[in-house]
Design a protein around this motif. Structure first.
Motif, PDB file in Angstrom:
ATOM      1  N   ILE A  59      63.471  35.226 113.445  1.00  0.00           N
ATOM      2  CA  ILE A  59      63.751  33.993 112.755  1.00  0.00           C
ATOM      3  C   ILE A  59      65.354  33.597 112.697  1.00  0.00           C
ATOM      4  O   ILE A  59      65.517  32.168 112.067  1.00  0.00           O
ATOM      5  CB  ILE A  59      62.812  33.714 111.713  1.00  0.00           C
ATOM      6  CG1 ILE A  59      63.445  34.367 110.524  1.00  0.00           C
ATOM      7  CG2 ILE A  59      61.555  33.932 112.064  1.00  0.00           C
ATOM      8  CD1 ILE A  59      62.816  34.001 109.062  1.00  0.00           C
ATOM      9  N   ARG A  60      66.063  34.422 113.175  1.00  0.00           N
ATOM     10  CA  ARG A  60      67.417  33.995 113.315  1.00  0.00           C
ATOM     11  C   ARG A  60      68.149  33.819 112.051  1.00  0.00           C
ATOM     12  O   ARG A  60      68.889  32.850 112.094  1.00  0.00           O
ATOM     13  CB  ARG A  60      67.703  32.637 114.241  1.00  0.00           C
ATOM     14  CG  ARG A  60      67.236  32.969 115.634  1.00  0.00           C
ATOM     15  CD  ARG A  60      67.099  31.676 116.450  1.00  0.00           C
ATOM     16  NE  ARG A  60      68.584  31.397 116.584  1.00  0.00           N
ATOM     17  CZ  ARG A  60      68.928  30.106 117.109  1.00  0.00           C
ATOM     18  NH1 ARG A  60      67.851  29.176 117.419  1.00  0.00           N
ATOM     19  NH2 ARG A  60      70.334  29.605 117.134  1.00  0.00           N
ATOM     20  N   ILE A  61      67.801  34.600 111.092  1.00  0.00           N
ATOM     21  CA  ILE A  61      68.373  34.441 109.812  1.00  0.00           C
ATOM     22  C   ILE A  61      69.729  35.321 109.918  1.00  0.00           C
ATOM     23  O   ILE A  61      69.532  36.695 110.399  1.00  0.00           O
ATOM     24  CB  ILE A  61      67.690  35.214 108.536  1.00  0.00           C
ATOM     25  CG1 ILE A  61      66.734  33.873 108.305  1.00  0.00           C
ATOM     26  CG2 ILE A  61      68.579  35.371 107.377  1.00  0.00           C
ATOM     27  CD1 ILE A  61      65.838  34.456 107.054  1.00  0.00           C
ATOM     28  N   PRO A  62      70.900  35.004 109.628  1.00  0.00           N
ATOM     29  CA  PRO A  62      72.211  35.888 109.880  1.00  0.00           C
ATOM     30  C   PRO A  62      72.406  36.714 108.733  1.00  0.00           C
ATOM     31  O   PRO A  62      73.327  36.798 107.964  1.00  0.00           O
ATOM     32  CB  PRO A  62      73.242  34.810 109.644  1.00  0.00           C
ATOM     33  CG  PRO A  62      72.902  33.574 109.026  1.00  0.00           C
ATOM     34  CD  PRO A  62      71.340  33.739 109.111  1.00  0.00           C
ATOM     35  N   PHE A  63      71.566  37.797 108.598  1.00  0.00           N
ATOM     36  CA  PHE A  63      71.514  39.009 107.685  1.00  0.00           C
ATOM     37  C   PHE A  63      71.721  40.114 108.411  1.00  0.00           C
ATOM     38  O   PHE A  63      70.832  40.500 109.426  1.00  0.00           O
ATOM     39  CB  PHE A  63      70.461  38.748 106.816  1.00  0.00           C
ATOM     40  CG  PHE A  63      70.401  40.160 106.001  1.00  0.00           C
ATOM     41  CD1 PHE A  63      71.380  39.928 104.584  1.00  0.00           C
ATOM     42  CD2 PHE A  63      69.651  41.366 106.054  1.00  0.00           C
ATOM     43  CE1 PHE A  63      71.290  41.140 103.686  1.00  0.00           C
ATOM     44  CE2 PHE A  63      69.945  42.231 104.919  1.00  0.00           C
ATOM     45  CZ  PHE A  63      70.572  42.320 103.877  1.00  0.00           C
ATOM     46  N   SER A  64      72.716  40.883 108.028  1.00  0.00           N
ATOM     47  CA  SER A  64      72.894  42.403 108.947  1.00  0.00           C
ATOM     48  C   SER A  64      72.965  43.641 108.199  1.00  0.00           C
ATOM     49  O   SER A  64      72.951  44.515 108.521  1.00  0.00           O
ATOM     50  CB  SER A  64      74.061  42.236 109.650  1.00  0.00           C
ATOM     51  OG  SER A  64      75.072  41.738 108.982  1.00  0.00           O
ATOM     52  N   ARG A  87      53.056  33.531 115.844  1.00  0.00           N
ATOM     53  CA  ARG A  87      53.740  34.603 115.791  1.00  0.00           C
ATOM     54  C   ARG A  87      53.584  35.458 114.389  1.00  0.00           C
ATOM     55  O   ARG A  87      54.435  35.745 113.720  1.00  0.00           O
ATOM     56  CB  ARG A  87      55.336  34.162 115.476  1.00  0.00           C
ATOM     57  CG  ARG A  87      55.725  33.627 117.020  1.00  0.00           C
ATOM     58  CD  ARG A  87      55.886  34.483 118.034  1.00  0.00           C
ATOM     59  NE  ARG A  87      56.329  35.834 117.562  1.00  0.00           N
ATOM     60  CZ  ARG A  87      57.829  36.132 117.874  1.00  0.00           C
ATOM     61  NH1 ARG A  87      58.694  35.241 118.306  1.00  0.00           N
ATOM     62  NH2 ARG A  87      58.283  37.209 117.429  1.00  0.00           N
ATOM     63  N   CYS A  88      52.413  35.992 114.191  1.00  0.00           N
ATOM     64  CA  CYS A  88      51.978  36.813 113.123  1.00  0.00           C
ATOM     65  C   CYS A  88      52.656  38.214 112.969  1.00  0.00           C
ATOM     66  O   CYS A  88      52.320  38.807 112.149  1.00  0.00           O
ATOM     67  CB  CYS A  88      50.293  36.726 112.924  1.00  0.00           C
ATOM     68  SG  CYS A  88      49.713  35.169 112.704  1.00  0.00           S
ATOM     69  N   ASP A  89      53.221  38.237 114.104  1.00  0.00           N
ATOM     70  CA  ASP A  89      54.112  39.711 113.978  1.00  0.00           C
ATOM     71  C   ASP A  89      55.255  39.539 113.439  1.00  0.00           C
ATOM     72  O   ASP A  89      55.887  40.708 113.053  1.00  0.00           O
ATOM     73  CB  ASP A  89      54.279  40.254 115.537  1.00  0.00           C
ATOM     74  CG  ASP A  89      55.187  38.946 116.447  1.00  0.00           C
ATOM     75  OD1 ASP A  89      54.685  37.745 116.249  1.00  0.00           O
ATOM     76  OD2 ASP A  89      56.318  39.353 116.842  1.00  0.00           O
ATOM     77  N   ILE A  90      55.362  38.292 112.960  1.00  0.00           N
ATOM     78  CA  ILE A  90      56.781  38.104 111.944  1.00  0.00           C
ATOM     79  C   ILE A  90      55.955  38.011 110.775  1.00  0.00           C
ATOM     80  O   ILE A  90      55.252  37.372 110.286  1.00  0.00           O
ATOM     81  CB  ILE A  90      57.454  36.997 112.369  1.00  0.00           C
ATOM     82  CG1 ILE A  90      58.175  36.920 113.845  1.00  0.00           C
ATOM     83  CG2 ILE A  90      58.508  36.605 111.356  1.00  0.00           C
ATOM     84  CD1 ILE A  90      58.659  35.666 114.239  1.00  0.00           C
ATOM     85  N   LYS A  91      56.712  39.071 109.704  1.00  0.00           N
ATOM     86  CA  LYS A  91      56.550  38.859 108.400  1.00  0.00           C
ATOM     87  C   LYS A  91      57.067  37.973 107.585  1.00  0.00           C
ATOM     88  O   LYS A  91      58.214  38.160 106.794  1.00  0.00           O
ATOM     89  CB  LYS A  91      56.494  40.448 107.990  1.00  0.00           C
ATOM     90  CG  LYS A  91      55.707  40.736 106.499  1.00  0.00           C
ATOM     91  CD  LYS A  91      55.725  42.138 106.120  1.00  0.00           C
ATOM     92  CE  LYS A  91      54.976  42.458 104.921  1.00  0.00           C
ATOM     93  NZ  LYS A  91      53.767  42.283 105.029  1.00  0.00           N
ATOM     94  N   SER A  92      56.432  36.668 107.760  1.00  0.00           N
ATOM     95  CA  SER A  92      57.186  35.484 107.252  1.00  0.00           C
ATOM     96  C   SER A  92      56.686  35.250 105.921  1.00  0.00           C
ATOM     97  O   SER A  92      55.378  35.646 105.451  1.00  0.00           O
ATOM     98  CB  SER A  92      56.838  34.396 108.197  1.00  0.00           C
ATOM     99  OG  SER A  92      57.253  32.985 107.679  1.00  0.00           O
TER     100      SER A  92
END
Length: 282
Positions: free
Chosen positions: A61-66, A144-149
Motif C-alpha cells: 500500500i506504498r507506506i514509506p516505512f523501511s 486485496r485480502c492478502d494485504i493485512k489492512s
C-alpha cells in the motif's frame, strides 16, 4: 492482566499518555497495516514471518516505512517493560501512513505512525476442546485480502453477526466458494485429506496456516490447496479454523448443520497435539 507500557513513534510510554493526531490517515481512512503476534513463554512465536508479512502489506500500500529491523527490538522491549519474561500475551503492531491533510490521494513524504502494545490472551481452551459453531456470510470485501489492512469494516460486521447468531466465527463465501473467516484461515478434512483454499487475493497468508501445513507434512497427513465450494464445505468430515489467537479450533456446526459427528475429529486433535508439542520445543 494489564500491560501499561506501549510503543509509539520511537518512545515507550504509558498507554494512557499516547495521543494520536486526528489528521492521522489511519484514523481518517483506515490507511495502514497491522500484525498480531502470539507470545508464548515470553517469546514471540514466528516473529520473523510476521515481520515479513508486515513488510509485504506495508510495501503493497506504498507506506514509506523501511525500519522493519526495529520491530523485533520493540517486541522484546515491550515484553521486558511490561514484566512478561515468561508469560503469554498478544503483541499488536500497527503502521499507518501518518499525518496529512484529509484527501483521498496521499502525499509521498509522510512520516508513518508506528504503534505497538500487548494485550491479554483470551481463554479459548474450552472451545478448542469441545468445538465451536460458525456461520457463512457473503464475502463483500475488496480484492486485496492478502494485504493485512486495518480497514476491517466488513470483518467487523460479519464478526458481530456471528456473535448475534450465537456462533464463534463468520466464514466468508465469495461467488459460492469459501475464502476465510473474519480473523481465521479455514481448513476441512474429507477422506483423511486436509483441504484449504489456495492463496490468492481473497485470503490472507496466515502464519498459523503455514505452521499447520508444515505439521501435516511431518505427520504425513495429505494436504490439498484447492477451492472449496459452499456445498462441499458443509459436507466435511472435520472443519478447522486457524489463527494467531484462535490457534487450531474445531468447528462442529456451520449454519446449524452438524459437521461429522458433532465433535472435534481425529485429524484436528492430532494437529492440536502436534502444535502444542511444537510450542513446547521452540
Amino acid at each position: 492482566m494489564h500491560f501499561p507500557i506501549a510503543f509509539f513513534n520511537g518512545q515507550y510510554l504509558p498507554k494512557q499518555e499516547i495521543s494520536i493526531s486526528p489528521d492521522d490517515r489511519g484514523f481518517l481512512f483506515g490507511d495502514g497495516t497491522y500484525e498480531v503476534v502470539r507470545i508464548y513463554h515470553g517469546k514471540p512465536f514466528r516473529l520473523h514471518r510476521h515481520i515479513e508479512r508486515l513488510r509485504y502489506s506495508t510495501e503493497a500500500i506504498r507506506i514509506p516505512f523501511s525500519n522493519f529491523n526495529q520491530i523485533e527490538e520493540l517486541a522484546y522491549t515491550l515484553i521486558q517493560k511490561n514484566e512478561l519474561p515468561h508469560g503469554e500475551a498478544i503483541l499488536y503492531i500497527q503502521i499507518t501512513r501518518g499525518v496529512a491533510p484529509r484527501s483521498h490521494s496521499f502525499p509521498l513524504n509522510t512520516s508513518p505512525t508506528v504503534y505497538a502494545c500487548l494485550f491479554p490472551v483470551p481463554d479459548f481452551s474450552k472451545q478448542r476442546k469441545e468445538g465451536v459453531r460458525a456461520i457463512l456470510v457473503p464475502d463483500l470485501r475488496w480484492q486485496r485480502c492478502d494485504i493485512k489492512s486495518i480497514s476491517l469494516l466488513a470483518n467487523v460486521l460479519a464478526s458481530q453477526e456471528a456473535i448475534e447468531r450465537h456462533a464463534h466465527e463468520a466464514i466468508f463465501v465469495r461467488n459460492g466458494w469459501i475464502t476465510e473467516g473474519t480473523h481465521t484461515n479455514v481448513c476441512r478434512v474429507v477422506k483423511g485429506i486436509l483441504q484449504t483454499p489456495p492463496l490468492n487475493g481473497h485470503l490472507l497468508n496466515g502464519i498459523t496456516r503455514e505452521v499447520i501445513l508444515e505439521l501435516c507434512h511431518t505427520l504425513k497427513i495429505p494436504v490439498e490447496e484447492v477451492p472449496i465450494s459452499e456445498t462441499a464445505f458443509t459436507q466435511s468430515e472435520e472443519i478447522l479454523i486457524l489463527g494467531t489467537i484462535t490457534e487450531i479450533m474445531p468447528v462442529i456446526a456451520v449454519n446449524d448443520i452438524q459437521i461429522g459427528n458433532g465433535k472435534p475429529g481425529p485429524i484436528t486433535q492430532k494437529l492440536q497435539n502436534a502444535f502444542n508439542e511444537l510450542l513446547s520445543s521452540e
